[in-house]
Design a protein around this motif. Structure first.
Motif, mmCIF file in Angstrom:
data_model
loop_
_atom_site.group_PDB
_atom_site.id
_atom_site.type_symbol
_atom_site.label_atom_id
_atom_site.label_comp_id
_atom_site.label_asym_id
_atom_site.label_seq_id
_atom_site.Cartn_x
_atom_site.Cartn_y
_atom_site.Cartn_z
ATOM 1 N N ALA B 34 0.845 -1.212 0.000
ATOM 2 C CA ALA B 34 0.000 0.000 0.000
ATOM 3 C C ALA B 34 0.872 1.251 0.000
ATOM 4 O O ALA B 34 0.600 2.212 -0.737
ATOM 5 N N LEU B 35 1.916 1.242 0.809
ATOM 6 C CA LEU B 35 2.818 2.393 0.832
ATOM 7 C C LEU B 35 3.476 2.570 -0.538
ATOM 8 O O LEU B 35 3.530 3.678 -1.086
ATOM 9 N N ALA B 36 3.945 1.463 -1.101
ATOM 10 C CA ALA B 36 4.674 1.551 -2.374
ATOM 11 C C ALA B 36 3.757 1.983 -3.521
ATOM 12 O O ALA B 36 4.149 2.803 -4.365
ATOM 13 N N VAL B 37 2.549 1.440 -3.567
ATOM 14 C CA VAL B 37 1.613 1.852 -4.622
ATOM 15 C C VAL B 37 1.319 3.345 -4.503
ATOM 16 O O VAL B 37 1.262 4.069 -5.501
ATOM 17 N N THR B 38 1.165 3.810 -3.263
ATOM 18 C CA THR B 38 0.858 5.229 -3.052
ATOM 19 C C THR B 38 2.015 6.110 -3.520
ATOM 20 O O THR B 38 1.795 7.123 -4.200
ATOM 21 N N LEU B 39 3.248 5.723 -3.168
ATOM 22 C CA LEU B 39 4.399 6.534 -3.594
ATOM 23 C C LEU B 39 4.548 6.494 -5.110
ATOM 24 O O LEU B 39 4.832 7.516 -5.747
ATOM 25 N N ALA B 40 4.366 5.302 -5.693
ATOM 26 C CA ALA B 40 4.529 5.184 -7.149
ATOM 27 C C ALA B 40 3.447 5.975 -7.884
ATOM 28 O O ALA B 40 3.718 6.627 -8.895
ATOM 29 N N ALA B 41 2.221 5.940 -7.372
ATOM 30 C CA ALA B 41 1.145 6.712 -8.010
ATOM 31 C C ALA B 41 1.401 8.211 -7.840
ATOM 32 O O ALA B 41 1.147 9.004 -8.761
ATOM 33 N N GLY B 42 1.928 8.600 -6.688
ATOM 34 C CA GLY B 42 2.246 10.012 -6.470
ATOM 35 C C GLY B 42 3.289 10.518 -7.441
ATOM 36 O O GLY B 42 3.266 11.681 -7.853
ATOM 37 N N ALA B 43 4.201 9.615 -7.825
ATOM 38 C CA ALA B 43 5.273 10.012 -8.743
ATOM 39 C C ALA B 43 4.758 10.349 -10.135
ATOM 40 O O ALA B 43 5.487 10.928 -10.944
ATOM 41 N N LEU B 44 3.500 10.024 -10.429
ATOM 42 C CA LEU B 44 2.922 10.415 -11.720
ATOM 43 C C LEU B 44 2.744 11.931 -11.809
ATOM 44 O O LEU B 44 2.531 12.466 -12.901
ATOM 45 N N GLY B 45 2.791 12.607 -10.663
ATOM 46 C CA GLY B 45 2.789 14.066 -10.674
ATOM 47 C C GLY B 45 1.423 14.712 -10.772
ATOM 48 O O GLY B 45 1.313 15.902 -11.069
ATOM 49 N N LYS B 46 0.377 13.951 -10.510
ATOM 50 C CA LYS B 46 -0.970 14.521 -10.638
ATOM 51 C C LYS B 46 -1.464 15.202 -9.361
ATOM 52 O O LYS B 46 -2.519 15.828 -9.358
ATOM 53 N N TRP B 47 -0.758 15.001 -8.276
ATOM 54 C CA TRP B 47 -1.131 15.696 -7.033
ATOM 55 C C TRP B 47 0.124 15.935 -6.210
ATOM 56 O O TRP B 47 1.158 15.316 -6.441
ATOM 57 N N ASN B 48 -0.005 16.835 -5.240
ATOM 58 C CA ASN B 48 1.099 17.107 -4.321
ATOM 59 C C ASN B 48 0.745 16.553 -2.935
ATOM 60 O O ASN B 48 -0.342 15.991 -2.736
ATOM 61 N N ILE B 49 1.633 16.731 -1.985
ATOM 62 C CA ILE B 49 1.414 16.124 -0.664
ATOM 63 C C ILE B 49 0.196 16.720 0.035
ATOM 64 O O ILE B 49 -0.508 16.028 0.783
ATOM 65 N N ASP B 50 -0.077 17.995 -0.207
ATOM 66 C CA ASP B 50 -1.232 18.621 0.450
ATOM 67 C C ASP B 50 -2.543 18.077 -0.121
ATOM 68 O O ASP B 50 -3.497 17.832 0.626
ATOM 69 N N ILE B 51 -2.576 17.874 -1.434
ATOM 70 C CA ILE B 51 -3.769 17.284 -2.049
ATOM 71 C C ILE B 51 -3.979 15.861 -1.522
ATOM 72 O O ILE B 51 -5.102 15.453 -1.209
#
Lengths: 209, 226
Positions: B34-51
């Protein structure tokens, strides 16, 4: 004023309800769909997991603390710009972009929490333990830190104040525990063994040998 | 008004269960996944940490309260993926991809993992807002609490510290304002401070007269006391 669009209050419900309810199947479903779309690489997920299981963890923070105990100049540099100092040791990274070291003294004990989520200095301490992310710790650490400390077996003298740091921004706090007495001759490696994860969160003290 | 995540000071949560120092980093295989999927999806650049934080906070309170940490991450991620049009509701429901994605060139390959984690995402930004407070200045957190840009939006002033008087302990520089950044309104950078509050300023029954709570607060959360 615009309204928030992140609420999913349509009759169709929040998107998470579309996934299987079992959490392991839920993760698997997301991984499968994203992989099929070419958006994640399963081998990259393995690499992320292995990194946080074997490379990035509280030994990093313990090394920083041991150096701070041994070398007053290192401690002074850490006080002035902790981010720069830990970066030189290779401990810059995600969730540790703005580091601040807070020192325990004879009169102040520091303790770190994130009441709003679970912010934690990953490059120095790794992934937070379950209790750090629990509602109980998030709710109680700010209001009754001494009762919380007692649940970790820590009782502070009455003359010592508690300063609780609620990590509400991107600054991340590393507690520098007090060096135990009787450790004068120990080298960095031996000192590192006394520096626990909890002592760097502030829910523990360094181990007295 | 606040949201379900804003639980600092709450009563009724029961004891804390400490964990062994040498315990597993991930207690279940799916936690790490779950952590890894979240980080990998975040790397797509569609949202930032606040979003992404706000996505978790917007989970229905009954769901948020019943979910474990990584369950909240997964549920939050499902919402982010749909909101950002990365995945459709139909794809989540069927468990199968429907069509290709134009984001595939953003994928974090295994070779990029170390550099992405090491690069982090610093939140300090230059800004034109003058630094209004200095160390030892006395300030009060604004009331009423809430995002001033978006009704019901993300904010990082916990309810327990609303309307409280404290003193500036550190000036952190100028940082991205989550109230703006969480809503695609730009960085909105402002001065950020560590502000110390006496426990007696926050709690009806403080444990000790010397205890303090320190919060990192943006300049627009603060006002000068008279």
């Amino acid at each position: 004023m615009p309204h928030d669009h992140a609420d999913h209050d349509s009759p169709n419900g929040h998107p998470h309800t579309l996934l299987p309810s079992d959490p392991a199947l839920r993760v698997k479903a997301l991984e499968t769909i994203l992989t099929q779309k070419g958006l994640i690489e399963p081998a990259a997920l393995d690499e992320i997991i292995e990194t946080y299981e074997t490379k990035i963890g509280p030994r990093n923070g313990a090394r920083v603390v041991a150096k701070a105990w041994l070398d007053p100049a290192f401690m002074a540099a850490l006080r002035a710009d902790a981010t720069a100092v830990v970066s030189e040791l290779g401990y810059y990274g995600r969730q540790g972009e703005h580091m601040i070291a807070v020192e325990n003294t004879d009169t102040v004990h520091n303790m770190v929490v994130c009441t709003l989520c679970s912010c934690y200095p990953w490059p120095l301490l790794g992934i937070p333990p379950t209790w750090y992310k629990s509602d109980a710790y998030r709710a109680r650490a700010v209001r009754e830190p001494r009762k919380v400390l007692a649940e970790f077996g820590v009782v502070l003298p009455d003359g010592m104040a508690v300063r609780v740091w609620d990590s509400t921004a991107e600054t991340r706090y590393l507690v520098i525990p007090q060096r135990p007495v009787g450790t004068e001759g120990l080298d960095e490696a031996a000192l590192m063994d006394l520096i626990t994860r909890d002592s760097m969160i502030g829910t523990g003290l360094a181990v007295t040998p | 008004m606040s949201r379900v995540h804003d639980m600092g000071g709450r009563f009724g949560d029961g004891p804390i269960v400490p964990e062994a120092e040498d315990g597993a980093v991930f207690h279940e295989d799916w936690h790490g996944r779950a952590l890894a999927v979240t980080l990998a999806a975040g790397a797509l650049g569609k949202w930032n940490i606040d979003i992404s934080r706000h996505g978790r906070e917007c989970l229905p309170p009954v769901d948020y309260a019943s979910m474990s940490y990584y369950e909240k991450w997964m549920a939050g991620l499902a919402g982010l993926l749909v909101d950002a049009n990365v995945l459709s509701r139909e794809e989540l429901a069927s468990g199968e991809a429907i069509g290709a994605s134009d984001l595939a060139d953003k994928r974090m390959d295994v070779a990029k993992v170390a550099s992405v984690l090491a690069a982090g995402g610093p939140a300090d930004r230059p800004c034109d807002v003058a630094v209004a407070f200095g160390v030892s200045d006395i300030v009060r957190t604004r009331r009423i609490n809430g995002n001033r840009l978006v009704a019901g939006g993300h904010t990082r002033l916990p309810t327990y510290a609303v309307g409280a008087t404290g003193r500036i302990l550190r000036v952190h520089g100028t940082h991205v304002l989550p109230d703006s950044s969480a809503h695609h309104l730009g960085d909105g950078a402002e001065p950020l401070y560590a502000v110390a509050f006496a426990a007696s300023e926050l709690w009806a029954n403080p444990e000790h007269p010397g205890d303090e709570v320190v919060l990192d607060l943006w300049q627009s959360y603060l006002e000068r006391t008279a």
